[in-house]
Every structure is written in C-alpha cells, then in structure tokens.
Enzyme design. Structure first.
Site: not given
Ligand code: NAP
Length: 481
Positions: A458, A286
């Site tokens: 979500g 994103k």
């Molecule tokens: P992203 O940009 O890749 O960000 C991932 C986040 O998760 C970062 O803050 C990362 O922390 C953290 N993270 C990943 N692995 C971790 C771990 N093992 N321990 C602690 N923190 C961890 O992803 P995103 O686009 O924000 O999406 C995140 C989630 O939201 C996904 O599960 C996605 O499916 C969901 N989502 C849902 C909807 C919906 O319509 N319901 C819409 C959008 C997103 P670091 O900075 O430390 O790496």
C-alpha cells in the site's frame, strides 16, 4: 515559538551528560529528573554543569515521579541544587510548602516552575486553576493533565486558548494529548517536554528528532496553518511525515498533526476552535464522518467513503482521494483490469474506494468479508458477487483470482500476525495487492511471494492519495523531488 526541553531520566549524571551531548543540537533546555538518579548521584547534582539551561525536578510518585522517601531529604537536595548555580529553573509542585526554597530561588536567580499534574483527566477550570497556582507573577505555572478522549481534548484546548498569558507551561498527556505537545506554540506554552529516542519519561513523550524532524516543532508559530488526521488508532500513520515534508520543502508555514479520536462531533467542534484548514480521515471514520459534513463531492456520494475533509467558505467539505490513490499503482504495475476476475477482501471504507474504481475499469469482482451483511450491502452498491471470508469460499476465490486485493486492517499492527486468507493456497499466477503499508510485506503478501506471485503493497497508494490531499489542503502540487 516554544522551546523544546529534553527530560533526562538516567541513573547517573555521566549518562545524563552523554544523552545531552547526543541531543544538544535539537533542544533548547533540559530537565534533570533527580528522582531517576541513583541515591549517591542525587547528592552530586552540584557537579552537573552544562552549557544549556537546566530545570531541576525531583518528582514524587503521586506526581508521576519515582521518589517515595522523606520530604525533608527531597527539600535538602532541591535547596542544594538551587544554591549551586547549575540550574536555571526549579520545578516546585503546587502543594509544596517550602519558603526556604522560594527565597533561595529568588536569591540565586533560579526561576520557579509551579506545577500540578492530573492523571485522571482535564479539570473543567484548568485555565483559572493554572493561573491561581502561581505564588507570584515571576513564577511559571505548569499543568500536565491526562487527555482520555476527544471530549477531554476539546476542554483542554478551550481552557488553554482562554489564557492569553504565554508565561505558562501547558500540556496534555497520553495519546489523545500528543497533538498538544506539538502545538505548544499555538497554545502559548513556554516549552514542551520530550525524551531520548525510544523512551517516554511521561505518557506521550517522543524524541526530539520526531518533534523536529517530522513536525518542525522549533519553527512552529501561533499563526501557522493547521491540518490534521483523525483515526483510532492514528499514531502509526506515516501521513504526518509525508505532508510535513512537503510543507517544509515548499517553505509553507503549516503543520500536519495526528488527532486520536473517539467522538467525531467533539472533534469537529475542536477543528473549528483550532481553525483547521482540513483533515485526513482514516480507520474507522471514513463512513461515519460523511453525515456530519456540510457538503461532499459526487465521488464521496458514489463511493460512500470520505478520507479528506477541507474547510471551504466556512463549510466542511468531504472528498475522496483514496480511490485514485488505490487504482493508479495497480494499473501501473498490473496493467488493464478489463474483464479480469478480482477478489476483494474487506468491506470497509477502503474497500468501497477499491470497488468503485475496479468497476470503472471493467473488472469482475468477488467481495469477501467477515461480516456478511456488510459484504451484501456493498455488493448491491457496486453490483458484485459476495461471499463470506472463510474456507467455504475457496472455490469462488479460485475462480476470481487474477488479482486478489486485501483491504482490511488485518495484517497491520496489532493484527500483524494474521493473514485473513490463510486458508487459501496461491499457485503463483495470482497478482496480490495489499493496501497496508506497514509492515511492507504482510503475511498475506508473504503467502503469495513464497509461491511465486507478483505483489504490490500500500505504499504507493499512501503516496498517491496523500499527494492529492496535499493539493486540496494547500493549493500546491506535492514537491516530488
Ligand atoms: P474500516 O472501514 O474500518 O474497515 C475494516 C475492514 O476490515 C472491514 O471489512 C472489517 O470487517 C475488516 N476487519 C477488521 N478486523 C477484522 C478481522 N479481525 N478479521 C477479518 N476482517 C476484519 O477500515 P478501512 O478504512 O477500510 O481501512 C482498512 C485498511 O486499509 C487499514 O489497514 C488502512 O490502514 C488501510 N488503508 C491504506 C491506505 C493506503 O494509503 N495505503 C488507504 C486507506 C486505507 P467487518 O466488516 O467484518 O468488521
């Protein structure tokens, strides 16, 4: 339109027949894989009589099958099958020298599929090679090649679209190649293969009900509008079901397809090649997609994350539908957020959309993240407090606990057994929002539910951001009924 062929990999002919009966209304032909049959059953294929076209295949281990025995025996069984009149096609590999089989196939009106498999990747000259393996123009050339990454996928589609002849079977194996199976009609592949529910006879096979039910496989034509979703991983997403259902209800000739991606530049080249109308963007792209686009909306600029890309006047334009998708369900279920103290876990793309809307609603926010530098960066952007996602932040979380929002991918497969806030005990007064929708109740939400907290997952966010994307991609409102 391409045909859908169910690959039968049972041990007995009786079981093959049962699987055929269960799936008959969803498929056009079947492939009997003799190499999966028990050896005594292999000798009985002349009794395998069906009322649907059948491909006879007896695959060796080197070509992705199970057979390791004598070549003489394999040829005998194939010859018996060709002569018996129960088979319409026979699959003969490009390196199989068998003039007897070829002349028997001609005599008994059995069409030869001349195949080759590459489990390493996509040969650069795939198109030329495919046409060269035919021994005569009556044969259908078939190539099944492994797609290891987005660059491979780009080469695959370039080669596939360069062959104007539709008398071919062409597919990409593996998760990166899954979309090539859905787009068989687009690349002029005579058929694509699938397996019974819960089985993958080859890497990337799914069931007929997925191909027809989610992707309308047997309706897709060459000129259909294509819309994609990129992510890594992406196969778990429910967006194809949502969008394709909407197209189907409105009778739109369009299909929404997943592209597992590891290289955005190559994907954009592919999106131009396939003339995609647009694509959704999910984890982890994103942020990274933004500098590669021709233009972005003010919302994307302010949020710094883009989940929707649309082709407008030959330019790729980035939008964000996550932010409203995020906030509307929360306002509906919780009420006003003005002056409320809110903790947000995560500092990724989804967190940015959340922070943007929470600030607009007048909430006071504490941002927690595993990587402090990212939390600090976002806290500057949205003027929030920040802290590390660990046990030392307990008191701060207690202070910011009217609403606790989980926006990381921790809790979703393959991290479904982790609660990112497992060090914190809820009192029951907090409202918990996890933007993950599979599983329906993450461990984070469960930890609140057991203490009496109200929660939201979500799912509604997925729907709301999806409805907005639908309008941007098609120009139509999502058909709610
Ligand atoms: P992203 O940009 O890749 O960000 C991932 C986040 O998760 C970062 O803050 C990362 O922390 C953290 N993270 C990943 N692995 C971790 C771990 N093992 N321990 C602690 N923190 C961890 O992803 P995103 O686009 O924000 O999406 C995140 C989630 O939201 C996904 O599960 C996605 O499916 C969901 N989502 C849902 C909807 C919906 O319509 N319901 C819409 C959008 C997103 P670091 O900075 O430390 O790496």
């Amino acid at each position: 339109m391409s045909k859908l062929c169910l690959t039968l990999t049972e041990k007995t002919l009786k079981d093959c027949n049962n699987i055929l009966k269960t799936n008959i209304h969803e498929i056009d032909l079947i492939e009997l894989r003799v190499d999966f049959l028990n050896s005594n059953e292999q000798k009985n294929i002349k009794y395998f009589n069906t009322n649907i076209p059948v491909i006879l295949t007896f695959r060796k281990v080197v070509d992705g099958g199970l057979y390791e025995g004598e070549e003489k025996y394999r040829k005998e069984i194939l010859l018996e099958g060709i002569k018996c009149g129960n088979f319409d096609f026979v699959d003969l590999e490009e390196d199989l020298i068998a003039p007897k089989l070829e002349s028997a196939a001609k005599e008994h009106n059995v069409k030869i599929i001349r195949s080759f498999h590459d489990f390493n990747g996509v040969p650069q000259n795939l198109g030329k090679k495919l046409l060269k393996i035919r021994r005569n123009l009556d044969e259908i050339p078939k190539a099944a090649v492994m797609i290891n990454n987005t660059k491979d996928l780009l080469v695959f589609y370039k080669e596939a679209l360069s062959i104007k002849d539709d008398n071919k079977i062409l597919l990409g194996m593996g998760t990166f190649g899954f979309n090539t199976r859905i787009l068989a009609a687009k690349i002029g592949s005579y058929l694509t293969f699938c397996s019974k529910e819960g089985v993958s006879a080859a890497p990337g096979h799914v069931s007929p009900s997925i191909l027809n039910g989610i992707y309308r496989f047997r309706e897709i034509k060459k000129d259909w509008l294509l819309i994609g979703i990129i992510g890594n991983p992406v196969m778990h997403t429910m967006s194809p079901g949502l969008h394709n259902d909407g197209y189907s209800k409105l009778g739109l000739d369009a299909v929404y397809i997943p592209f597992e991606t590891d290289d955005l530049q190559s994907f954009l080249e592919l999106a131009n090649l396939l003339e995609l109308k647009g694509f959704s963007v999910t984890v982890p792209f994103k942020n990274d997609i933004i500098p590669l686009l021709d233009n972005v909306t003010n919302g994307v600029k302010e949020i710094g994350a883009c989940n929707t890309v649309i082709k407008i006047d030959k330019m790729w334009v980035g939008e964000n539908t996550d932010s409203l998708g995020f906030i509307n369900p929360l306002l509906e279920k919780y009420g006003t957020l003005k002056e409320k103290k809110v903790t947000v876990i995560g500092a990724g793309g989804a967190a940015k959309s959340a922070l943007y809307e929470l600030k607009k609603e007048g909430a006071k926010v504490l941002l927690l993240n595993r990587t402090m530098s990212k939390a600090e960066e976002l806290s500057k952007q949205f003027n929030t407090l920040f802290a590390k996602l660990d046990i030392n932040s307990i008191n701060k979380i207690k202070e910011f606990s009217d609403v606790v929002i989980q926006t990381t991918n921790v809790g979703m497969h393959p991290l479904e057994n982790i609660n990112p806030l497992d060090f914190f005990n809820f009192t029951g007064k907090e409202f918990l929002y996890d933007i993950i929708y599979t599983p329906k109740e993450t461990l984070f939400l469960k930890s609140g539910v057991v203490n009496g907290c109200k929660t939201l997952n979500g799912w509604q966010m997925l729907l709301e951001q999806g409805y907005r994307q639908f309008k941007l991609f098609t120009g139509y409102e999502y058909p709610m009924e």
